[in-house]
Structures are given as structure tokens and as C-alpha cells.
Write an enzyme that holds these catalytic residues in place. Structure first.
Site, PDB file in Angstrom:
ATOM      1  CG  ASN A 160      -1.711   1.215   1.431  1.00 30.14           C
ATOM      2  OD1 ASN A 160      -1.799   2.047   0.520  1.00 30.14           O
ATOM      3  ND2 ASN A 160      -2.327   1.359   2.596  1.00 30.14           N
ATOM      4  CE  LYS A 194      -0.202   3.335   4.694  1.00 30.37           C
ATOM      5  NZ  LYS A 194      -0.183   3.462   6.136  1.00 30.37           N
ATOM      6  CG  HIS A 209      -5.950   1.982   5.087  1.00 33.53           C
ATOM      7  ND1 HIS A 209      -5.518   2.963   5.954  1.00 33.53           N
ATOM      8  CD2 HIS A 209      -4.942   1.092   4.984  1.00 33.53           C
ATOM      9  CE1 HIS A 209      -4.283   2.663   6.344  1.00 33.53           C
ATOM     10  NE2 HIS A 209      -3.915   1.535   5.773  1.00 33.53           N
ATOM     11  CD  GLU A 239      -3.043   5.654   6.591  1.00 31.14           C
ATOM     12  OE1 GLU A 239      -3.014   5.670   5.352  1.00 31.14           O
ATOM     13  OE2 GLU A 239      -2.118   5.183   7.287  1.00 31.14           O
ATOM     14  CD  GLU A 269      -3.492  -2.344   7.448  1.00 28.13           C
ATOM     15  OE1 GLU A 269      -2.416  -2.598   6.907  1.00 28.13           O
ATOM     16  OE2 GLU A 269      -4.113  -1.293   7.253  1.00 28.13           O
ATOM     17  N   GLY A 304       2.323   2.495  10.721  1.00 28.87           N
ATOM     18  CA  GLY A 304       3.249   3.605  10.519  1.00 28.87           C
ATOM     19  C   GLY A 304       3.962   4.045  11.789  1.00 28.87           C
ATOM     20  CB  SER A 308       5.055  -1.449  12.050  1.00 29.84           C
ATOM     21  OG  SER A 308       4.667  -0.115  12.305  1.00 29.84           O
ATOM     22  N   GLY A 350       4.855   1.459   4.640  1.00 34.95           N
ATOM     23  CA  GLY A 350       6.180   2.072   4.480  1.00 34.95           C
ATOM     24  C   GLY A 350       7.213   1.184   3.793  1.00 34.95           C
TER      25      GLY A 350
HETATM   26  P1  PGA Z   1       2.713   0.500   7.597  1.00 36.62           P
HETATM   27  O1  PGA Z   1       1.249   0.681   6.940  1.00 36.62           O
HETATM   28  O2  PGA Z   1       3.264  -0.795   7.073  1.00 36.62           O
HETATM   29  O3  PGA Z   1       3.495   1.698   7.131  1.00 36.62           O
HETATM   30  O4  PGA Z   1       2.527   0.471   9.075  1.00 36.62           O
HETATM   31  C1  PGA Z   1       0.397  -0.409   6.737  1.00 36.62           C
HETATM   32  C2  PGA Z   1      -0.911   0.053   6.161  1.00 36.62           C
HETATM   33  O5  PGA Z   1      -1.413   1.107   6.580  1.00 36.62           O
HETATM   34  O6  PGA Z   1      -1.501  -0.600   5.282  1.00 36.62           O
END
Ligand code: PGA
Length: 252
Positions: A9, A11, A94, A96, A164, A170, A210, A232
């Protein structure tokens, strides 16, 4: 046997040319790995260019969101009708989107229904906030999210769910493999209640939050965890390839 699935992802990162460069950096090595479904979810604006690059490639594409209407006066939105020519998967719900764009369970349910009707494979995200986790409410929260998203859905094994925990996204603070495995096993039981045992046993449930090359083994060695949704670390070609390679090795 469930085919493991690792999705990146990206983002709101990468211009079109940066996205193309990133795919060029990982394409050859990523294509060599067998036994793992590999999905890249770049921003909408890069889907077309990356689709060109991935012609005849086993690497698949996904979008990060979509609207819940097929077309019409919805300025700035992107519909599944537009996406289905460009990609196979779509990330829905998601955290976010839930947090910053006020997506609620009802909206996510509408998106899920239309995605399936349109021929897109959804990656449905669920997960609890830090305070919910600390209050011991993880199962209540994910159970509610899963049930609400699946209202009126035809049982389809194409569905992918990503667990998640929001406090792990993140932040560099991943859940433990065992914790994630327990919650994912619980999500599969909830899905069985809605979709039936056979479908629930066939759908893939990822862990996200993460995930890095360094902790891939911790998660993917767990029996209930069928893959990862990687934020990330999916923006670094070598790291993403390592996550996919390790998954292939662990799950073979
Ligand atoms: P992250 O994000 O690996 O940066 O923690 C995962 C996600 O939001 O899908």
C-alpha cells in the site's frame, strides 16, 4: 491451501515517474518468486502507467480506495467501473480512510458490495485503536467492523481481509505474531458466522501494521496469517522483495 498474498500500500507517495522507477527496481526479482500473490497498490494516477509496465507479468495491481457509485456527479471520486480495466484489487475501509475521510461501516459495506459486483477483489481493512486495544475491546471492535462490512454480501472466496491494529500502522510498533494470529483466527470465526465455514476457511486474512523485512517471519510463520498489507516498507524495492521472498519460503 490458501495462496499467501503480500500487498504493498503505497498510500499518497510517489509521482508517476517515481512510481514507474520503483516498479522497475523490483519487477524482475519480484517476478521470480513463486507461490505468493504479489499486489502493488500505487496512487490512482499511476495505475495506468504501471499497468503498461506489468503487461504479461504475474505481479498484480490494486487501488487504494473507490467510491460506492458507478458514475455520476461526484466530483473528484473514482468508481469501480473506472478501476476494473486498470487493476484487480481494491483496498477498502483502510483506517486512514475511516479516520481522516470519515468513512463509516455503512459506506464501507456499500463499497464492498459494488466492488464485488464490478469484478474487483476487495482487501477489507479492519482494526482497533490503541485505547480500544488497551481496554480489551479488540474482539468487539473487529467483530463489529467485519459483520457491518459483510452485511448482504454474497459469500465469495475472493475477499481478502487485512487486520491492521491502528496503533501499529506507521508507528514502528508492530503487534506480536501471536497476538495478530489470535485476532486473525477470531476474524475467521466471525467471517464463518456470516459467510459459512467453507468460505471462511478459504479467504485470505493478512496482517498489516509496521511489517518490515525484519519482522516478516514473526507474522508469516503463524498459521492463521496468510499475508501482509505493507505500507512504508513497500516503498523500498529491496525490502518489499525480501518480504515476498521470505513469505514464499515460510509458506511453501
Ligand atoms: P505501515 O502501513 O506498514 O506503514 O505500518 C500499513 C498500512 O497502513 O496498510
Amino acid at each position: 491451501m490458501r495462496l499467501p498474498i503480500i500487498a504493498g500500500n503505497w498510500k499518497m507517495n510517489t509521482t508517476v515517474s517515481e512510481a514507474v522507477t520503483l516498479v522497475q527496481e523490483m519487477k524482475a526479482t519480484l517476478e521470480q518468486v513463486e507461490g505468493v500473490e504479489r499486489v502493488l497498490c500505487p496512487p490512482f494516477v499511476s495505475l495506468s502507467a504501471i499497468k503498461e509496465l506489468l503487461q504479461d507479468s504475474p505481479i498484480k495491481l490494486g487501488a487504494q480506495n473507490m467510491y460506492f457509485e458507478e458514475k455520476g456527479a461526484f466530483t473528484g471520486e473514482v468508481s469501480p467501473r473506472m478501476l476494473v480495466d486498470l487493476c484487480e484489487y481494491v483496498i477498502l475501509g483502510h483506517s486512514e480512510r475511516r479516520q481522516y475521510f470519515r468513512e463509516d461501516d455503512n459506506m464501507i459495506n456499500k463499497k464492498l458490495k459494488l466492488a464485488l459486483k464490478s469484478g474487483l477483489k476487495p482487501i477489507l481493512c479492519v482494526g482497533e485503536k490503541l485505547e480500544e486495544n488497551e481496554a480489551g475491546k479488540t474482539e468487539d471492535v473487529v467483530s463489529h467492523q467485519v459483520k457491518a462490512a459483510l452485511v448482504g454480501i454474497e459469500p465469495l472466496k475472493e475477499l481478502v481481509i487485512a487486520y491492521e491494529p491502528i496503533w501499529a500502522i506507521g508507528t514502528g510498533r508492530a503487534a506480536s505474531g501471536e497476538q495478530a494470529n489470535n485476532t486473525i483466527g477470531f476474524i475467521r470465526r466471525i467471517a464463518a458466522g456470516v459467510l459459512g465455514e467453507n468460505i471462511a476457511a478459504a479467504i485470505r486474512i493478512q496482517y498489516g501494521g509496521s511489517v518490515t523485512a525484519a519482522n516478516t517471519a514473526e507474522f508469516l510463520s503463524q498459521p492463521e496469517i496468510d499475508g501482509a498489507l505493507v505500507g512504508g516498507a513497500s516503498l523500498k524495492a529491496a525490502e518489499f522483495v525480501s518480504i515476498v521472498r521470505q513469505t514464499a519460503e515460510i509458506k511453501k
